[in-house]
Write a protein that holds these residues in place. Structure first.
Motif, PDB file in Angstrom:
ATOM      1  N   ASP A 228     -25.113  31.689 -35.896  1.00  0.00           N
ATOM      2  CA  ASP A 228     -26.502  31.264 -36.031  1.00  0.00           C
ATOM      3  C   ASP A 228     -26.861  30.703 -37.403  1.00  0.00           C
ATOM      4  OD1 ASP A 228     -26.173  33.722 -37.243  1.00  0.00           O
ATOM      5  OD2 ASP A 228     -27.992  34.616 -36.426  1.00  0.00           O
ATOM      6  N   SER A 229     -25.887  30.514 -38.254  1.00  0.00           N
ATOM      7  CA  SER A 229     -26.200  29.970 -39.582  1.00  0.00           C
ATOM      8  C   SER A 229     -26.136  28.445 -39.551  1.00  0.00           C
ATOM      9  CB  SER A 229     -25.228  30.504 -40.635  1.00  0.00           C
ATOM     10  OG  SER A 229     -23.991  29.840 -40.551  1.00  0.00           O
ATOM     11  N   ASN A 230     -26.597  27.859 -40.627  1.00  0.00           N
ATOM     12  CA  ASN A 230     -26.465  26.406 -40.762  1.00  0.00           C
ATOM     13  C   ASN A 230     -25.213  26.052 -41.561  1.00  0.00           C
ATOM     14  OD1 ASN A 230     -27.250  27.216 -43.285  1.00  0.00           O
ATOM     15  ND2 ASN A 230     -28.917  25.756 -43.503  1.00  0.00           N
ATOM     16  N   LEU A 231     -24.374  27.044 -41.811  1.00  0.00           N
ATOM     17  CA  LEU A 231     -23.111  26.818 -42.509  1.00  0.00           C
ATOM     18  C   LEU A 231     -22.063  26.404 -41.482  1.00  0.00           C
ATOM     19  CD1 LEU A 231     -21.193  26.828 -44.871  1.00  0.00           C
ATOM     20  CD2 LEU A 231     -21.012  29.298 -44.659  1.00  0.00           C
ATOM     21  N   GLU A 232     -21.709  25.145 -41.545  1.00  0.00           N
ATOM     22  CA  GLU A 232     -20.768  24.583 -40.583  1.00  0.00           C
ATOM     23  C   GLU A 232     -19.802  23.671 -41.328  1.00  0.00           C
ATOM     24  OE1 GLU A 232     -21.022  22.591 -36.154  1.00  0.00           O
ATOM     25  OE2 GLU A 232     -22.715  22.359 -37.508  1.00  0.00           O
ATOM     26  N   MET A 233     -18.544  23.738 -40.919  1.00  0.00           N
ATOM     27  CA  MET A 233     -17.538  22.858 -41.510  1.00  0.00           C
ATOM     28  C   MET A 233     -16.515  22.501 -40.446  1.00  0.00           C
ATOM     29  SD  MET A 233     -15.392  25.608 -43.809  1.00  0.00           S
ATOM     30  CE  MET A 233     -16.637  26.881 -43.935  1.00  0.00           C
ATOM     31  N   SER A 234     -15.882  21.380 -40.621  1.00  0.00           N
ATOM     32  CA  SER A 234     -14.838  20.977 -39.683  1.00  0.00           C
ATOM     33  C   SER A 234     -13.573  21.792 -39.971  1.00  0.00           C
ATOM     34  CB  SER A 234     -14.544  19.485 -39.827  1.00  0.00           C
ATOM     35  OG  SER A 234     -13.836  19.242 -41.034  1.00  0.00           O
ATOM     36  N   TRP A 235     -12.665  21.783 -39.016  1.00  0.00           N
ATOM     37  CA  TRP A 235     -11.383  22.456 -39.199  1.00  0.00           C
ATOM     38  C   TRP A 235     -10.660  21.901 -40.421  1.00  0.00           C
ATOM     39  CZ3 TRP A 235      -8.736  26.578 -38.327  1.00  0.00           C
ATOM     40  CH2 TRP A 235      -7.362  26.581 -38.556  1.00  0.00           C
ATOM     41  N   TYR A 236     -10.726  20.589 -40.607  1.00  0.00           N
ATOM     42  CA  TYR A 236     -10.009  19.970 -41.718  1.00  0.00           C
ATOM     43  C   TYR A 236     -10.670  20.261 -43.062  1.00  0.00           C
ATOM     44  CZ  TYR A 236      -7.375  17.893 -38.002  1.00  0.00           C
ATOM     45  OH  TYR A 236      -6.585  17.727 -36.892  1.00  0.00           O
ATOM     46  N   THR A 237     -11.972  20.451 -43.064  1.00  0.00           N
ATOM     47  CA  THR A 237     -12.634  20.884 -44.295  1.00  0.00           C
ATOM     48  C   THR A 237     -12.209  22.310 -44.616  1.00  0.00           C
ATOM     49  OG1 THR A 237     -14.524  19.440 -43.931  1.00  0.00           O
ATOM     50  CG2 THR A 237     -14.862  21.322 -45.403  1.00  0.00           C
ATOM     51  N   PHE A 238     -12.168  23.151 -43.594  1.00  0.00           N
ATOM     52  CA  PHE A 238     -11.728  24.533 -43.805  1.00  0.00           C
ATOM     53  C   PHE A 238     -10.315  24.571 -44.370  1.00  0.00           C
ATOM     54  CE2 PHE A 238      -8.966  27.838 -42.107  1.00  0.00           C
ATOM     55  CZ  PHE A 238      -9.479  28.936 -42.780  1.00  0.00           C
ATOM     56  N   GLY A 239      -9.378  23.926 -43.703  1.00  0.00           N
ATOM     57  CA  GLY A 239      -7.971  24.067 -44.063  1.00  0.00           C
ATOM     58  C   GLY A 239      -7.438  23.075 -45.070  1.00  0.00           C
ATOM     59  N   GLY A 240      -8.137  21.955 -45.231  1.00  0.00           N
ATOM     60  CA  GLY A 240      -7.654  20.938 -46.150  1.00  0.00           C
ATOM     61  C   GLY A 240      -6.275  20.457 -45.761  1.00  0.00           C
ATOM     62  N   GLU A 241      -5.481  20.113 -46.746  1.00  0.00           N
ATOM     63  CA  GLU A 241      -4.134  19.607 -46.466  1.00  0.00           C
ATOM     64  C   GLU A 241      -3.218  20.688 -45.917  1.00  0.00           C
ATOM     65  OE1 GLU A 241      -2.058  19.756 -50.850  1.00  0.00           O
ATOM     66  OE2 GLU A 241      -3.367  18.064 -50.401  1.00  0.00           O
ATOM     67  N   ASP A 242      -3.667  21.946 -45.971  1.00  0.00           N
ATOM     68  CA  ASP A 242      -2.874  23.060 -45.435  1.00  0.00           C
ATOM     69  C   ASP A 242      -3.387  23.547 -44.087  1.00  0.00           C
ATOM     70  OD1 ASP A 242      -1.133  23.164 -47.677  1.00  0.00           O
ATOM     71  OD2 ASP A 242      -2.660  24.258 -48.805  1.00  0.00           O
ATOM     72  N   SER A 243      -4.168  22.735 -43.390  1.00  0.00           N
ATOM     73  CA  SER A 243      -4.759  23.177 -42.122  1.00  0.00           C
ATOM     74  C   SER A 243      -3.687  23.583 -41.102  1.00  0.00           C
ATOM     75  CB  SER A 243      -5.684  22.109 -41.545  1.00  0.00           C
ATOM     76  OG  SER A 243      -4.985  20.918 -41.300  1.00  0.00           O
ATOM     77  N   ASP A 244      -2.555  22.909 -41.102  1.00  0.00           N
ATOM     78  CA  ASP A 244      -1.472  23.289 -40.187  1.00  0.00           C
ATOM     79  C   ASP A 244      -0.927  24.676 -40.520  1.00  0.00           C
ATOM     80  OD1 ASP A 244      -1.709  20.875 -38.867  1.00  0.00           O
ATOM     81  OD2 ASP A 244       0.009  19.948 -39.868  1.00  0.00           O
TER      82      ASP A 244
END
Length: 125
Positions: free
Chosen positions: A54-70
């Protein structure tokens, strides 16, 4: 990718805001990575509770993981495998979210973290 978008609960957002102030880390995604890894380090399975995003804090998977998302995706899959959990998309996504929320609570609940140095000490223990 485990999820396209990550949205946290208001409670988790408030906790992350306090952590940002204590550590000086300005980016939500960096603290979320710490939280995920801290939770995975625990041997137990996170309690299966409904997370109200329910927050307005949202990020994409790639923002979360960056170049290490894999790498973060591989960590969750390996953790699920180690717990003999199904590796379907729904299960992996669920435990990713549960680990994020639990990790944020752990980092804030210990009251151990008063500075970035305290956070760094977790990496060496």
């Amino acid at each position: 990718m485990i999820v396209k978008q990550i949205r946290l609960s208001n409670q988790a957002k408030d906790k992350l805001s306090r952590l940002k102030g204590k550590t000086g880390i300005k980016n939500w995604n960096v603290l979320c990575r710490w939280a995920l890894c801290y939770s995975i380090k625990e041997d137990s399975i996170p309690t299966d509770v409904q997370i109200i995003q329910d927050s307005n804090l949202e990020m994409s998977w790639y923002t979360f993981g960056g170049e290490d998302s894999d790498l973060y995706e591989a960590l969750i899959i390996a953790w699920c495998k180690s717990k003999n959990l199904p590796l379907d998309h729904e299960t992996v996504s669920k435990y990713f979210k549960l680990h994020m929320e639990r990790g944020i609570s752990y980092l804030c609940g210990t009251n151990f973290i008063k500075s970035i140095n305290d956070l760094l000490k977790l990496a060496t223990n």
